[in-house]
Design a protein around this motif. Structure first.
Motif, PDB file in Angstrom:
ATOM      1  N   LEU A   1       0.662  -1.150  -0.127  1.00  0.00           N
ATOM      2  CA  LEU A   1      -0.007   0.235   0.010  1.00  0.00           C
ATOM      3  C   LEU A   1       0.782   1.301   0.010  1.00  0.00           C
ATOM      4  N   ARG A   2       2.116   1.064   0.320  1.00  0.00           N
ATOM      5  CA  ARG A   2       3.034   2.166   0.744  1.00  0.00           C
ATOM      6  C   ARG A   2       2.964   3.259  -0.717  1.00  0.00           C
ATOM      7  N   ASP A   3       3.049   2.684  -1.918  1.00  0.00           N
ATOM      8  CA  ASP A   3       3.220   3.556  -2.868  1.00  0.00           C
ATOM      9  C   ASP A   3       1.750   4.048  -3.439  1.00  0.00           C
ATOM     10  N   LEU A   4       0.728   3.685  -3.021  1.00  0.00           N
ATOM     11  CA  LEU A   4      -0.493   3.691  -3.209  1.00  0.00           C
ATOM     12  C   LEU A   4      -1.185   4.774  -2.310  1.00  0.00           C
ATOM     13  N   VAL A   5      -1.001   5.009  -1.025  1.00  0.00           N
ATOM     14  CA  VAL A   5      -1.599   5.500  -0.279  1.00  0.00           C
ATOM     15  C   VAL A   5      -0.772   6.738   0.452  1.00  0.00           C
ATOM     16  N   GLU A   6      -1.262   8.010   0.248  1.00  0.00           N
ATOM     17  CA  GLU A   6      -0.509   9.200   0.983  1.00  0.00           C
ATOM     18  C   GLU A   6      -1.574   9.371   2.213  1.00  0.00           C
ATOM     19  N   ILE A   7      -0.587   9.365   3.323  1.00  0.00           N
ATOM     20  CA  ILE A   7      -1.339   9.662   4.860  1.00  0.00           C
ATOM     21  C   ILE A   7      -1.081  11.041   4.898  1.00  0.00           C
ATOM     22  N   VAL A   8      -2.210  11.630   5.554  1.00  0.00           N
ATOM     23  CA  VAL A   8      -2.271  13.141   5.993  1.00  0.00           C
ATOM     24  C   VAL A   8      -2.441  12.942   7.362  1.00  0.00           C
ATOM     25  N   PRO A   9      -1.558  13.031   8.189  1.00  0.00           N
ATOM     26  CA  PRO A   9      -2.132  13.225   9.579  1.00  0.00           C
ATOM     27  C   PRO A   9      -2.736  14.242  10.425  1.00  0.00           C
ATOM     28  N   GLU A  10      -3.441  14.112  11.456  1.00  0.00           N
ATOM     29  CA  GLU A  10      -3.940  15.379  12.021  1.00  0.00           C
ATOM     30  C   GLU A  10      -2.932  16.468  12.261  1.00  0.00           C
ATOM     31  N   PRO A  11      -3.387  17.699  12.125  1.00  0.00           N
ATOM     32  CA  PRO A  11      -2.191  18.692  12.415  1.00  0.00           C
ATOM     33  C   PRO A  11      -1.881  18.870  13.806  1.00  0.00           C
ATOM     34  N   ILE A  12      -1.942  18.049  14.782  1.00  0.00           N
ATOM     35  CA  ILE A  12      -1.847  18.327  15.968  1.00  0.00           C
ATOM     36  C   ILE A  12      -0.457  18.843  16.388  1.00  0.00           C
ATOM     37  N   ALA A  13       0.558  18.717  15.644  1.00  0.00           N
ATOM     38  CA  ALA A  13       1.872  19.359  16.096  1.00  0.00           C
ATOM     39  C   ALA A  13       1.602  20.933  15.868  1.00  0.00           C
ATOM     40  N   LYS A  14       0.938  21.442  14.598  1.00  0.00           N
ATOM     41  CA  LYS A  14       0.763  22.830  14.669  1.00  0.00           C
ATOM     42  C   LYS A  14      -0.168  23.368  15.787  1.00  0.00           C
ATOM     43  N   TRP A  15      -1.040  22.522  16.557  1.00  0.00           N
ATOM     44  CA  TRP A  15      -1.594  22.963  17.723  1.00  0.00           C
ATOM     45  C   TRP A  15      -0.899  23.219  19.033  1.00  0.00           C
ATOM     46  N   GLN A  16       0.102  22.325  18.987  1.00  0.00           N
ATOM     47  CA  GLN A  16       0.937  22.166  20.036  1.00  0.00           C
ATOM     48  C   GLN A  16       2.248  23.346  20.113  1.00  0.00           C
ATOM     49  N   ASP A  17       2.505  23.880  19.012  1.00  0.00           N
ATOM     50  CA  ASP A  17       3.474  24.774  18.896  1.00  0.00           C
ATOM     51  C   ASP A  17       3.030  26.054  17.843  1.00  0.00           C
ATOM     52  N   VAL A  18       2.432  27.028  18.363  1.00  0.00           N
ATOM     53  CA  VAL A  18       2.302  28.031  17.676  1.00  0.00           C
ATOM     54  C   VAL A  18       3.005  29.298  17.839  1.00  0.00           C
ATOM     55  N   GLY A  19       3.669  29.679  16.651  1.00  0.00           N
ATOM     56  CA  GLY A  19       4.339  31.370  16.508  1.00  0.00           C
ATOM     57  C   GLY A  19       5.786  31.122  17.169  1.00  0.00           C
ATOM     58  N   PRO A  20       6.361  32.164  17.191  1.00  0.00           N
ATOM     59  CA  PRO A  20       7.639  32.299  17.555  1.00  0.00           C
ATOM     60  C   PRO A  20       7.635  31.975  18.961  1.00  0.00           C
ATOM     61  N   GLU A  21       6.570  32.131  19.697  1.00  0.00           N
ATOM     62  CA  GLU A  21       6.459  32.065  21.308  1.00  0.00           C
ATOM     63  C   GLU A  21       6.238  30.510  21.533  1.00  0.00           C
ATOM     64  N   HIS A  22       6.109  29.942  20.419  1.00  0.00           N
ATOM     65  CA  HIS A  22       5.631  28.346  20.875  1.00  0.00           C
ATOM     66  C   HIS A  22       4.454  28.004  21.661  1.00  0.00           C
ATOM     67  N   PHE A  23       3.348  28.840  21.502  1.00  0.00           N
ATOM     68  CA  PHE A  23       2.180  28.551  22.416  1.00  0.00           C
ATOM     69  C   PHE A  23       1.595  27.158  22.089  1.00  0.00           C
ATOM     70  N   ASN A  24       1.144  26.773  23.105  1.00  0.00           N
ATOM     71  CA  ASN A  24       0.621  25.162  22.932  1.00  0.00           C
ATOM     72  C   ASN A  24      -1.053  25.685  23.178  1.00  0.00           C
ATOM     73  N   ILE A  25      -1.957  25.733  21.984  1.00  0.00           N
ATOM     74  CA  ILE A  25      -3.142  26.151  22.177  1.00  0.00           C
ATOM     75  C   ILE A  25      -4.113  24.766  22.423  1.00  0.00           C
ATOM     76  N   LEU A  26      -3.531  23.651  22.243  1.00  0.00           N
ATOM     77  CA  LEU A  26      -4.425  22.366  22.711  1.00  0.00           C
ATOM     78  C   LEU A  26      -4.357  22.465  24.269  1.00  0.00           C
ATOM     79  N   ASP A  27      -3.324  22.704  24.653  1.00  0.00           N
ATOM     80  CA  ASP A  27      -3.059  22.717  26.305  1.00  0.00           C
ATOM     81  C   ASP A  27      -3.818  23.840  26.525  1.00  0.00           C
ATOM     82  N   ALA A  28      -3.855  24.982  26.131  1.00  0.00           N
ATOM     83  CA  ALA A  28      -4.455  26.195  26.484  1.00  0.00           C
ATOM     84  C   ALA A  28      -5.977  25.977  26.687  1.00  0.00           C
ATOM     85  N   PHE A  29      -6.385  25.119  25.423  1.00  0.00           N
ATOM     86  CA  PHE A  29      -7.954  24.779  25.443  1.00  0.00           C
ATOM     87  C   PHE A  29      -8.436  24.089  26.739  1.00  0.00           C
TER      88      PHE A  29
END
Ligand code: DCP
Length: 239
Positions: free
Chosen positions: A47-75
């Motif tokens: 399946l490797r060559d057939l399937v593209e995996i798009v993970p949930e953007p959780i890393a983006k929620w845990q590290d926002v901007g130059p201040e590295h805000f964790n918005i998942l944690d804040a929520f």
């Protein structure tokens, strides 16, 4: 060329127009979406060559901007203050994630969750918990449909629902111990489970498989084309 040969004489209007299929993998917190997707990506050589995996953007929620805000944690720390801000950012990051994966050539794209589970499960849950007030839910609703309609890449060809009891998800969550999720209760998971069920499996047919059209969600909110409702697959995941 050989495909062209084969197609000669066929009624091409009956062939699918958009060749890349996108399925969204849905399910409660900790049900095992990431594991399921990783297995497909890393262990299933065919399946490797057939399937593209798009993970949930959780890393983006845990590290926002130059201040590295964790918005998942804040929520989770101050849900009443940050539920709207977080859900708004979740939506935006899904748009970003979809764009980043939109040029791939693999014929099947599997995305972890979707804007539809955000709306049908999480936004409903945080609204019911009074973490989003009436004004905030109205704002969310006022942009959701028009924005989704203008971004067709967000609308999948179908859903894969990984289904497990809230108890199982709770046990897995305890083992995983994601630091932000310390305050997530079994009750909250039960609420999320019910919302998944009534959205994806309203008549609870029983057993794994493909649902018949009549069993599918009839109260879908958001810009989902009607025919997507006969494209929900589900897998039992309590073991
Ligand atoms: N979340 C949320 N609102 C959303 C989407 C996600 O509050 N609209 C939260 C729930 C989780 C975290 O973000 O605390 C990540 O959610 P997932 O359930 O998608 O991811 P998991 O890693 O828990 O899934 P799995 O263990 O199945 O891989």
């Amino acid at each position: 060329e050989s495909v062209d040969e084969e197609l000669k004489g066929t009624d091409t209007s009956k062939l699918p127009k958009n060749r890349r299929l996108t399925f969204c993998v849905e399910g409660n917190i900790s049900v095992g979406k990431t594991t399921f997707l990783q297995r497909i990506a890393n262990e299933t050589i065919e399946l490797r060559d057939l399937v593209e995996i798009v993970p949930e953007p959780i890393a983006k929620w845990q590290d926002v901007g130059p201040e590295h805000f964790n918005i998942l944690d804040a929520f989770y720390a101050e849900p009443q203050r940050y539920a709207y801000t977080f859900q708004n950012y979740v939506f935006v990051t899904r748009v970003m994630q979809e764009k980043e994966s939109s040029c791939g050539i693999k014929p099947l794209r599997l995305m972890e969750r979707s804007v539809f589970s955000d709306r049908m499960v999480f936004v409903r849950a945080v609204h019911e918990a009074n973490w989003m007030n009436e004004m905030e839910i109205s704002i969310y609703d006022s942009w959701f449909d028009p924005v989704v309609s203008s971004l067709p890449g967000l609308i999948p060809d179908g859903f894969i629902y990984l289904r497990a009891s809230p108890d199982t998800c709770h046990k897995r969550m305890m083992v995983r111990k994601r630091s932000e999720e310390g305050g997530v209760t079994l009750d909250y998971l039960r609420g999320l489970h019910e919302k998944h069920e009534s959205w994806l499996l309203p008549s609870k047919g029983g057993g794994s498989g493909v649902l018949s059209v009549s069993q599918l969600p009839v109260h879908m909110e958001g810009s989902l084309p009607a025919d997507i409702r006969d494209r929900v697959f589900y897998l039992e995941g309590d073991h």
